[in-house]
Design a protein around this motif. Sequence first.
Motif, mmCIF file in Angstrom:
data_model
loop_
_atom_site.group_PDB
_atom_site.id
_atom_site.type_symbol
_atom_site.label_atom_id
_atom_site.label_comp_id
_atom_site.label_asym_id
_atom_site.label_seq_id
_atom_site.Cartn_x
_atom_site.Cartn_y
_atom_site.Cartn_z
ATOM 1 N N ILE A 1 0.860 -1.186 0.000
ATOM 2 C CA ILE A 1 0.000 0.000 0.000
ATOM 3 C C ILE A 1 0.896 1.236 0.000
ATOM 4 C CG2 ILE A 1 -1.807 1.299 1.185
ATOM 5 C CD1 ILE A 1 -2.831 -1.289 2.396
ATOM 6 N N ASP A 2 0.923 1.962 -1.097
ATOM 7 C CA ASP A 2 1.744 3.165 -1.228
ATOM 8 C C ASP A 2 0.845 4.390 -1.376
ATOM 9 O OD1 ASP A 2 3.841 1.086 -3.129
ATOM 10 O OD2 ASP A 2 4.466 2.044 -1.258
ATOM 11 N N GLY A 3 1.457 5.558 -1.131
ATOM 12 C CA GLY A 3 0.687 6.798 -1.316
ATOM 13 C C GLY A 3 1.300 7.933 -0.530
ATOM 14 N N PRO A 4 0.872 9.161 -0.801
ATOM 15 C CA PRO A 4 1.430 10.341 -0.135
ATOM 16 C C PRO A 4 0.927 10.470 1.299
ATOM 17 C CG PRO A 4 -0.357 10.985 -1.581
ATOM 18 C CD PRO A 4 -0.166 9.505 -1.789
ATOM 19 N N ALA A 5 1.483 11.434 2.017
ATOM 20 C CA ALA A 5 1.126 11.664 3.417
ATOM 21 C C ALA A 5 -0.366 11.955 3.564
ATOM 22 C CB ALA A 5 1.937 12.843 3.946
ATOM 23 N N GLY A 6 -0.974 11.282 4.532
ATOM 24 C CA GLY A 6 -2.379 11.572 4.850
ATOM 25 C C GLY A 6 -3.385 10.899 3.941
ATOM 26 N N SER A 7 -2.909 10.016 3.043
ATOM 27 C CA SER A 7 -3.867 9.346 2.128
ATOM 28 C C SER A 7 -4.596 8.195 2.822
ATOM 29 C CB SER A 7 -3.144 8.846 0.870
ATOM 30 O OG SER A 7 -2.019 8.051 1.232
ATOM 31 N N GLY A 8 -4.105 7.808 4.014
ATOM 32 C CA GLY A 8 -4.804 6.788 4.795
ATOM 33 C C GLY A 8 -4.084 5.450 4.879
ATOM 34 N N LYS A 9 -2.809 5.420 4.442
ATOM 35 C CA LYS A 9 -2.053 4.149 4.364
ATOM 36 C C LYS A 9 -2.022 3.405 5.700
ATOM 37 C CE LYS A 9 1.744 6.157 3.243
ATOM 38 N NZ LYS A 9 1.192 7.502 3.358
ATOM 39 N N THR A 10 -1.553 4.101 6.747
ATOM 40 C CA THR A 10 -1.358 3.418 8.037
ATOM 41 C C THR A 10 -2.673 2.895 8.590
ATOM 42 O OG1 THR A 10 0.559 4.809 8.499
ATOM 43 C CG2 THR A 10 -0.465 3.727 10.392
ATOM 44 N N THR A 11 -3.690 3.731 8.538
ATOM 45 C CA THR A 11 -5.005 3.363 9.086
ATOM 46 C C THR A 11 -5.558 2.128 8.398
ATOM 47 O OG1 THR A 11 -5.399 5.701 9.525
ATOM 48 C CG2 THR A 11 -7.326 4.250 9.581
ATOM 49 N N VAL A 12 -5.589 2.143 7.051
ATOM 50 C CA VAL A 12 -6.211 1.013 6.355
ATOM 51 C C VAL A 12 -5.305 -0.216 6.378
ATOM 52 C CG1 VAL A 12 -7.609 2.536 4.877
ATOM 53 C CG2 VAL A 12 -5.436 1.690 4.033
ATOM 54 N N ALA A 13 -3.974 -0.004 6.354
ATOM 55 C CA ALA A 13 -3.069 -1.163 6.356
ATOM 56 C C ALA A 13 -3.194 -1.941 7.663
ATOM 57 C CB ALA A 13 -1.626 -0.692 6.145
ATOM 58 N N ARG A 14 -3.278 -1.215 8.768
ATOM 59 C CA ARG A 14 -3.427 -1.876 10.069
ATOM 60 C C ARG A 14 -4.740 -2.682 10.113
ATOM 61 N NH1 ARG A 14 -0.087 0.035 14.282
ATOM 62 N NH2 ARG A 14 0.850 2.087 13.919
ATOM 63 N N LEU A 15 -5.816 -2.082 9.609
ATOM 64 C CA LEU A 15 -7.130 -2.756 9.663
ATOM 65 C C LEU A 15 -7.149 -3.979 8.746
ATOM 66 C CD1 LEU A 15 -9.552 0.318 9.778
ATOM 67 C CD2 LEU A 15 -9.277 -1.450 11.541
ATOM 68 N N VAL A 16 -6.560 -3.850 7.562
ATOM 69 C CA VAL A 16 -6.515 -4.990 6.629
ATOM 70 C C VAL A 16 -5.715 -6.132 7.260
ATOM 71 C CG1 VAL A 16 -5.563 -5.771 4.406
ATOM 72 C CG2 VAL A 16 -6.851 -3.621 4.517
#
Length: 220
Positions: free
Chosen positions: A7-22
Amino acid sequence: MACRIAIDGPAGSGKTTVARLVAQKLGIHYLDTGAMYRIVGLHLYRKGADVKSESLRDYLTDLKIEYVDGTFMVNGSPVGDEIRTPEAGMYASIYATHPDVRAFLTNMQKEICKNRDIVAEGRDIGTVVIPDAEVKIFLVASPEVRAKRRYLELIAKGYDVQYEGILREIIERDENDSSRGIAPLTKAPDAVEIDTSDLSVEEVVDRILELVHLRCKKKI
Ligand SMILES: Nc1ncnc2c1ncn2[C@@H]1O[C@H](COP(=O)(O)OP(=O)(O)O)[C@@H](O)[C@H]1O
Ligand SMILES: Nc1ccn([C@@H]2O[C@H](COP(=O)(O)OP(=O)(O)O)[C@@H](O)[C@H]2O)c(=O)n1
């Protein structure tokens, strides 16, 4: 066969939040590569390392990063919130342009991701760290939406920040990360782009899980 989700993307796109949940929903490993760059960025800044130096290797010899059950230990101590400040994000972005820093961390990240089901998030997971990942996601959102999210996140943590300053920092980091010569922030040709600007966290997670089910045949 392992199921590796980039999961890649710029700051604040939601990477950490969604990666943890997935990772939580699938019961698989999770790796926050941004935290690793923040750890190294803060370490090099505190040492006064010049990012223009030919080599930064000598500054990295006394930095031991361990990854134990989803948390990072640095030289034996757990990592605290000091890596989550806007300043630490900028230091990370500055030193992340140096080949010695990228080699040091990319080797570690490849080892962690080898032969295991994992969700890894960052800027170059789908292009450099796991170029043959089974699932590649590229999250995007407008700079204003991303700055607002980061602003609300930092305010909730008690930081005294201004929205305008966060917007400037995000735009500057976007430019830095996308224009660097080594491992730039860019969507892998085979990545699925998801614009999260008007999607809830749950909607983004559901879209990713659908792709995982399709490509990894994982029962969700
Ligand atoms: N789709 C979304 N809608 C609303 N808020 C979101 C969404 N995704 C993430 N957030 C919030 O935005 C902030 C930054 O998200 P984060 O996952 O840290 O982004 P990144 O890791 O890409 O920098 C967090 O407070 C998070 O809860
Ligand atoms: N795989 C990665 C992850 C982060 N980084 C760098 O580290 C910085 C901080 O990453 P992060 O993911 O913690 O930042 P946020 O997107 O959470 O704001 C980024 O701005 C990049 O410069 C990188 O170069 N490669």
